[in-house]
Motif scaffolding. Structure first.
Motif, PDB file in Angstrom:
ATOM      1  N   ALA A 108      26.049  71.442 -33.759  1.00 42.71           N
ATOM      2  CA  ALA A 108      26.936  70.447 -34.360  1.00 42.71           C
ATOM      3  C   ALA A 108      26.156  69.328 -35.033  1.00 42.71           C
ATOM      4  O   ALA A 108      26.420  68.962 -36.190  1.00 42.71           O
ATOM      5  N   TRP A 109      25.158  68.778 -34.320  1.00 41.61           N
ATOM      6  CA  TRP A 109      24.394  67.683 -34.913  1.00 41.61           C
ATOM      7  C   TRP A 109      23.481  68.164 -36.030  1.00 41.61           C
ATOM      8  O   TRP A 109      23.237  67.436 -37.008  1.00 41.61           O
ATOM      9  N   GLY A 110      22.987  69.382 -35.927  1.00 43.99           N
ATOM     10  CA  GLY A 110      22.216  69.937 -37.033  1.00 43.99           C
ATOM     11  C   GLY A 110      23.063  70.106 -38.274  1.00 43.99           C
ATOM     12  O   GLY A 110      22.619  69.824 -39.403  1.00 43.99           O
ATOM     13  N   ALA A 111      24.308  70.551 -38.084  1.00 48.77           N
ATOM     14  CA  ALA A 111      25.225  70.704 -39.214  1.00 48.77           C
ATOM     15  C   ALA A 111      25.537  69.353 -39.852  1.00 48.77           C
ATOM     16  O   ALA A 111      25.599  69.221 -41.083  1.00 48.77           O
ATOM     17  N   VAL A 112      25.728  68.328 -39.011  1.00 48.35           N
ATOM     18  CA  VAL A 112      25.975  66.980 -39.537  1.00 48.35           C
ATOM     19  C   VAL A 112      24.775  66.495 -40.347  1.00 48.35           C
ATOM     20  O   VAL A 112      24.920  66.013 -41.485  1.00 48.35           O
ATOM     21  N   ALA A 113      23.575  66.631 -39.776  1.00 51.83           N
ATOM     22  CA  ALA A 113      22.373  66.183 -40.487  1.00 51.83           C
ATOM     23  C   ALA A 113      22.157  66.983 -41.770  1.00 51.83           C
ATOM     24  O   ALA A 113      21.705  66.432 -42.784  1.00 51.83           O
ATOM     25  N   GLY A 114      22.475  68.263 -41.734  1.00 50.50           N
ATOM     26  CA  GLY A 114      22.316  69.090 -42.922  1.00 50.50           C
ATOM     27  C   GLY A 114      23.306  68.777 -44.019  1.00 50.50           C
ATOM     28  O   GLY A 114      23.108  69.161 -45.177  1.00 50.50           O
ATOM     29  N   THR A 115      24.380  68.076 -43.671  1.00 49.65           N
ATOM     30  CA  THR A 115      25.414  67.724 -44.641  1.00 49.65           C
ATOM     31  C   THR A 115      25.249  66.312 -45.179  1.00 49.65           C
ATOM     32  O   THR A 115      25.638  66.020 -46.312  1.00 49.65           O
ATOM     33  N   LEU A 116      24.671  65.419 -44.381  1.00 52.72           N
ATOM     34  CA  LEU A 116      24.599  63.999 -44.729  1.00 52.72           C
ATOM     35  C   LEU A 116      24.050  63.704 -46.125  1.00 52.72           C
ATOM     36  O   LEU A 116      24.604  62.858 -46.834  1.00 52.72           O
ATOM     37  N   THR A 127      13.338  60.618 -43.592  1.00 59.23           N
ATOM     38  CA  THR A 127      12.487  60.490 -42.409  1.00 59.23           C
ATOM     39  C   THR A 127      12.802  59.199 -41.651  1.00 59.23           C
ATOM     40  O   THR A 127      12.910  59.195 -40.416  1.00 59.23           O
ATOM     41  N   LEU A 128      12.988  58.105 -42.384  1.00 63.09           N
ATOM     42  CA  LEU A 128      13.356  56.848 -41.733  1.00 63.09           C
ATOM     43  C   LEU A 128      14.725  56.959 -41.059  1.00 63.09           C
ATOM     44  O   LEU A 128      14.912  56.472 -39.938  1.00 63.09           O
ATOM     45  N   LEU A 129      15.674  57.613 -41.729  1.00 60.27           N
ATOM     46  CA  LEU A 129      17.012  57.776 -41.156  1.00 60.27           C
ATOM     47  C   LEU A 129      16.985  58.596 -39.875  1.00 60.27           C
ATOM     48  O   LEU A 129      17.766  58.361 -38.948  1.00 60.27           O
ATOM     49  N   SER A 130      16.078  59.567 -39.805  1.00 58.26           N
ATOM     50  CA  SER A 130      16.058  60.463 -38.656  1.00 58.26           C
ATOM     51  C   SER A 130      15.773  59.738 -37.343  1.00 58.26           C
ATOM     52  O   SER A 130      16.216  60.177 -36.274  1.00 58.26           O
ATOM     53  N   LEU A 131      15.068  58.625 -37.393  1.00 63.00           N
ATOM     54  CA  LEU A 131      14.692  57.904 -36.164  1.00 63.00           C
ATOM     55  C   LEU A 131      15.899  57.291 -35.465  1.00 63.00           C
ATOM     56  O   LEU A 131      16.160  57.605 -34.290  1.00 63.00           O
ATOM     57  N   ALA A 172      16.420  69.122 -39.868  1.00 60.46           N
ATOM     58  CA  ALA A 172      17.721  69.416 -40.463  1.00 60.46           C
ATOM     59  C   ALA A 172      17.966  68.557 -41.702  1.00 60.46           C
ATOM     60  O   ALA A 172      18.550  69.019 -42.693  1.00 60.46           O
ATOM     61  N   LEU A 173      17.502  67.306 -41.653  1.00 61.52           N
ATOM     62  CA  LEU A 173      17.669  66.418 -42.808  1.00 61.52           C
ATOM     63  C   LEU A 173      16.777  66.818 -43.976  1.00 61.52           C
ATOM     64  O   LEU A 173      17.243  66.948 -45.118  1.00 61.52           O
ATOM     65  N   VAL A 174      15.485  67.020 -43.722  1.00 62.36           N
ATOM     66  CA  VAL A 174      14.558  67.225 -44.842  1.00 62.36           C
ATOM     67  C   VAL A 174      14.628  68.636 -45.416  1.00 62.36           C
ATOM     68  O   VAL A 174      14.269  68.840 -46.588  1.00 62.36           O
ATOM     69  N   THR A 175      15.090  69.616 -44.623  1.00 62.79           N
ATOM     70  CA  THR A 175      15.240  70.948 -45.219  1.00 62.79           C
ATOM     71  C   THR A 175      16.375  70.989 -46.232  1.00 62.79           C
ATOM     72  O   THR A 175      16.389  71.880 -47.091  1.00 62.79           O
TER      73      THR A 175
END
Length: 336
Positions: free
Chosen positions: A29-37, A67-71, A97-100
């Protein structure tokens, strides 16, 4: 890439990183959210249709800003689930998930500003279409298996296999693109066409049939090549780039933006009293996704207060029938 692909990639990456350290549904679920953001930037109105196009995949697709957002995102997720001890693992999962997301977008032809704020360059490999089931389905199947099995060893292996297949398909697309470019350049030379720029991109939903655009001064040439064609040659159709309109339109900001963002793959044209600029990379003659009315024909030319997008589409049934037959190696002229 399309939203489903990005959601599936984010979920699969997060599940692979988290493994059994947390419930698989949380990781997915959180990977999907990060992948969509990153694609939420489509909700931002930059003032007109051209700016909305060229500023998409901007700051929200920057590797630095993501990268900054991921923290803080990882810290919030770990705290929400009472898994503070897993903060570093959550950070790795959500960062990937964000950077890919922008890295995958870079494989399309659109243009992704990966290096903001240090560089404004829109990176684009152009080896995969924005929607390609052969990339997306392995990710969905693998992540779905992991979820259905509640994180069993087989499910996690299936998820990893889906990721590996997706990555392998991206690698294959780059290899196929390079092969088609060699065929295209040889065919252009054989036909006496001196191309300053050559663009090679796959047609919709596949990496078998490819579209090639070659810029030759005042003209551009469009051709198609299937990996299943019997001979390694291409036929090109020639079209006017509308360079005669350039002096009248050169001071219009929207035209300059499209020219820069498309890296020179654009045309100018008139329809009645209206003047247009078109990005030649997305679509095929005569139907393009990004065509904009920018001015009216007067003396002098009168810029429109707000550029208007005038996308054109081929007949879907006719286009898909041609796509299928041409991909199989049948020599057919493209639908016009």
């Amino acid at each position: 890439m399309d939203s489903v692909s990005q959601l599936a990639l984010g979920a699969a990456v997060s599940v692979a990183v988290m493994g059994r350290r947390t419930a698989v549904w949380k990781a997915a679920a959180w990977g999907a959210v990060a992948g969509t953001l990153p694609d939420l930037d489509v909700l931002v109105d930059h003032g007109d249709a051209i700016r909305n196009m060229v500023l998409h995949r901007g700051a929200t697709h920057s590797l630095f800003w993501l990268t900054l957002l991921s923290l803080p995102l990882a810290a919030a997720v770990a705290r929400l689930h009472g898994e503070g001890a897993l903060w570093r693992r959550w950070w790795l999962a959500l960062w990937l998930a964000l950077v890919t997301h922008p890295l995958l977008d870079t494989m399309t032809v659109y243009g992704t500003r990966l290096a903001l704020p240090f560089s404004d360059w829109p990176y684009a490999v152009g080896s995969i279409f924005i929607i390609d089931p052969l990339f997306t389905l392995p990710l969905l199947a693998g992540a779905g298996w992991a979820l259905a099995s509640r994180g069993s060893a087989r499910g996690l292996r299936a998820n990893a296999a889906g990721l590996l297949l997706g990555c392998a398909y991206l690698g294959w697309s780059a290899v196929a693109q390079a092969q088609v470019e060699r065929v295209a350049r040889a065919s252009l030379a054989a036909q006496g066409i001196t191309a300053g720029q050559v663009l090679v991109t796959p047609t919709a939903f596949n990496t078998v049939l490819w579209r090639v655009v070659a810029i030759d001064g005042a003209h551009y040439h469009e051709g198609f090549y299937s990996l299943l064609d019997e001979t390694p040659t291409m036929r090109f159709d020639r079209f006017d780039r509308g360079t005669a309109l350039a002096p009248a339109l050169q001071d219009i900001a929207g035209v300059r933006l499209v020219a820069a963002f498309s890296k020179g793959f654009y045309k100018l044209h008139a329809d009645g009293d209206e003047l247009f600029v078109t990005d030649l990379r997305m679509g095929q003659e005569p139907a393009y996704v990004f065509t904009f009315a920018v001015a009216e024909r007067h003396s002098p030319v009168r810029p429109l207060a707000t550029p208007e997008q005038r996308s054109a589409r081929l007949d879907v049934r006719l286009g898909l029938a041609w796509l299928w037959r041409r991909a199989l190696g049948e020599e057919l002229p493209p639908p016009r």
